[in-house]
Design an enzyme around this catalytic site. Sequence first.
Site, short mmCIF file in Angstrom:
data_model
loop_
_atom_site.label_atom_id
_atom_site.label_comp_id
_atom_site.label_asym_id
_atom_site.label_seq_id
_atom_site.Cartn_x
_atom_site.Cartn_y
_atom_site.Cartn_z
N SER A 21 0.83 -1.21 0.00
CA SER A 21 0.00 0.00 0.00
C SER A 21 0.86 1.26 0.00
CB SER A 21 -0.94 0.01 1.21
OG SER A 21 -0.21 -0.18 2.42
N ASN A 79 -1.46 -3.19 12.96
CA ASN A 79 -2.93 -3.10 12.97
C ASN A 79 -3.43 -1.90 13.78
OD1 ASN A 79 -2.76 -5.37 11.47
ND2 ASN A 79 -3.62 -6.76 13.00
N THR A 92 -42.61 24.42 -6.79
CA THR A 92 -42.82 23.00 -6.51
C THR A 92 -43.05 22.34 -7.87
OG1 THR A 92 -45.21 23.23 -6.25
CG2 THR A 92 -43.89 23.42 -4.24
N HIS A 93 -42.60 21.13 -8.04
CA HIS A 93 -42.73 20.43 -9.33
C HIS A 93 -42.11 21.23 -10.48
CE1 HIS A 93 -45.74 18.00 -7.15
NE2 HIS A 93 -46.16 19.16 -6.70
N SER A 109 -17.16 28.08 -25.40
CA SER A 109 -17.21 26.90 -26.26
C SER A 109 -16.14 27.04 -27.32
CB SER A 109 -18.59 26.80 -26.91
OG SER A 109 -18.51 26.07 -28.12
N LYS A 154 -21.25 31.17 -26.63
CA LYS A 154 -21.56 30.39 -25.42
C LYS A 154 -20.84 30.89 -24.17
CE LYS A 154 -23.69 27.12 -24.82
NZ LYS A 154 -23.46 25.72 -25.13
N ASN A 200 -20.71 29.00 -20.48
CA ASN A 200 -21.22 27.81 -19.79
C ASN A 200 -20.92 27.83 -18.29
OD1 ASN A 200 -22.09 26.78 -22.28
ND2 ASN A 200 -20.09 25.83 -22.65
N GLU A 237 -21.72 22.83 -13.00
CA GLU A 237 -22.00 21.51 -13.60
C GLU A 237 -21.05 20.45 -13.06
OE1 GLU A 237 -23.13 21.77 -18.11
OE2 GLU A 237 -21.71 23.38 -17.65
N GLN A 270 -7.40 -2.71 3.85
CA GLN A 270 -6.43 -1.82 3.22
C GLN A 270 -7.10 -1.00 2.10
OE1 GLN A 270 -2.28 -3.17 2.79
NE2 GLN A 270 -2.58 -2.96 0.60
N LYS A 325 -8.47 3.23 1.90
CA LYS A 325 -7.71 4.46 1.77
C LYS A 325 -7.94 5.25 0.49
CE LYS A 325 -4.26 2.51 4.78
NZ LYS A 325 -5.10 1.30 4.98
N1 ARG Z 1 -0.83 -1.70 4.94
C1 ARG Z 1 -1.86 -2.07 5.84
C2 ARG Z 1 -3.10 -1.22 5.59
O1 ARG Z 1 -3.02 -0.35 4.81
C3 ARG Z 1 -1.42 -1.85 7.25
C4 ARG Z 1 -1.94 -2.91 8.18
C5 ARG Z 1 -1.23 -4.12 7.96
N2 ARG Z 1 -1.51 -5.14 8.89
C6 ARG Z 1 -1.33 -6.41 8.55
N3 ARG Z 1 -1.54 -7.29 9.43
N4 ARG Z 1 -0.98 -6.74 7.34
O2 ARG Z 1 -4.13 -1.44 6.17
#
Ligand code: ARG
Length: 497
Positions: free
Chosen positions: A27, A114, A159-160, A281, A287, A289, A294, A326, A329
């Site tokens: 990651s 973790n 409304t509508h 445009s 134009k 816009n 948008e 993971q 993110k």
């Molecule tokens: N790279 C992991 C994440 O983005 C971090 C947690 C990793 N923990 C593990 N037991 N592999 O969530």
Amino acid sequence: MTQPIKTRWSGRFSDAPDLRSLAFTGSIGFDVRFLHEDIRGNVAHVRMLGKQQIIEPEEAAEIERGLWQIWDEADANTLSFTMEDEDVHSGVERRLREIVGPVQAKLHTGRSRNDQVSTDMRLWLKGAVLRISGALLDLTNALTEIAADHVETVMPGFTHTQRAQPVTLGHHLLAYVSMFERDLERFQQTYIRMDRSPLGSAALAGTSYPIDRSAVADDLGFSGITRNSMDAIADRDPMIETLFDIALTGTHISRLCEELVWWSSGEVGYITFGDAFATGSSIMPQKKNPDVAELARGKTGRLYGHLIGMLTVMKGLPLTHNTDMQEDKEGLFDAVDTIVGILQILPPAIRSVTFRTERLAAAAVADFTLATDAADVLAKHGVPFREAHEVIGMLVRRCGDEGRTFDQLSPEEWAAVHPVFAEEIPPLTAAESIALRDIPGGTAPRRVRTALAGTHDRLSDLAAWHAREQTKMGNVMQRDSVGPQLEYPGTGPLSHA
Ligand code: ARG
């Protein structure tokens, strides 16, 4: 032959990892975005390890020194990670080992990636929510200021998509302010719920070292600690809640922008955008816009996508950590970047708008928008409302057929419609009709002024909360945690060579 790659779990494995597997499971390509949060979390943890004598205080100080050096390298853009670093946590440890040597290996005592990732993400998200809230305050303030200029400017309410009754432009804009105020409150509540430190939950079960969870939480600016180690590891509610808050804010923005697009069309012509916030445009020279509005409307789509994506990742996952998580993110980063981008462009774009008040005024009374007021006059004189409705309905039909409007009827004609009208001619201007809606939450200018005052007070309270937390976070994200008050460096993408 290149050197075999050594992973942090190499103790148990005899084969080096397949590069394709590393690339797929890593990651580092995106979680480098919370490098500062990771370093800060490491600092708090190692300080506590030293204080608790779990490692030697000198060792803790040496590790902390190395961590701040990595911080400086990142700021100087000399820090680099590779795919073999796997994620930001491992990358920081690898670089730390290069700087301080073998003592680095003591940093990971009583901790797991973790609880580390859970902590980093909450720290990052707190900064992100503050950035969003700040930008949302700007938008809300811009709308409130424009509303204050138009407490008496009349326009049709719909409304509508049909003209219904006159309202003031100030009242209409304050409807959006009400939505954004609720959004701000939601972000604030989400922030308060996520403001707890998971550190100490370790892999899932807590740790056997005598760590001081509260000291770490304090050092990181968290208001407290999470209650259950397994929940703390498995919980991605802070991300989901933020994604929901973002998605709903996007809904409100898309409704506002839809109105701005529609109002700027030649068919309606209530507003013109300033040239600086419109685009032309490539083929049609005439134009102009409303691209900003948008695109803001359109970007709401991906905000919903990220919410549904995250809910789906978490659905049915058993406790506690699973690598599925993971996936929390990239969507979150994109949603935050997208909503911040929208919220930064809208205040100046909306301030550039010119309201064509004469067109709004003409439209306010077109299509018999005062018919309800005429029926109300009858009802106030004792005519049952259903009957009054019928009488005025027939009058609308007749005037429509004859191509006339209510204000063109003579007093004799009014009296012929119903004897009550011999005594009282109904309101014939938008201003009269609006003044009658003199009830809390109504569109009468007096009530809109009261609403503005209330809005101002509540937004001031939210701004004070925002400034307080911003200062607190700014202090946390500095070397000494007690330095001068700087703006939180926040959530921008970090370049890594
Ligand atoms: N790279 C992991 C994440 O983005 C971090 C947690 C990793 N923990 C593990 N037991 N592999 O969530």
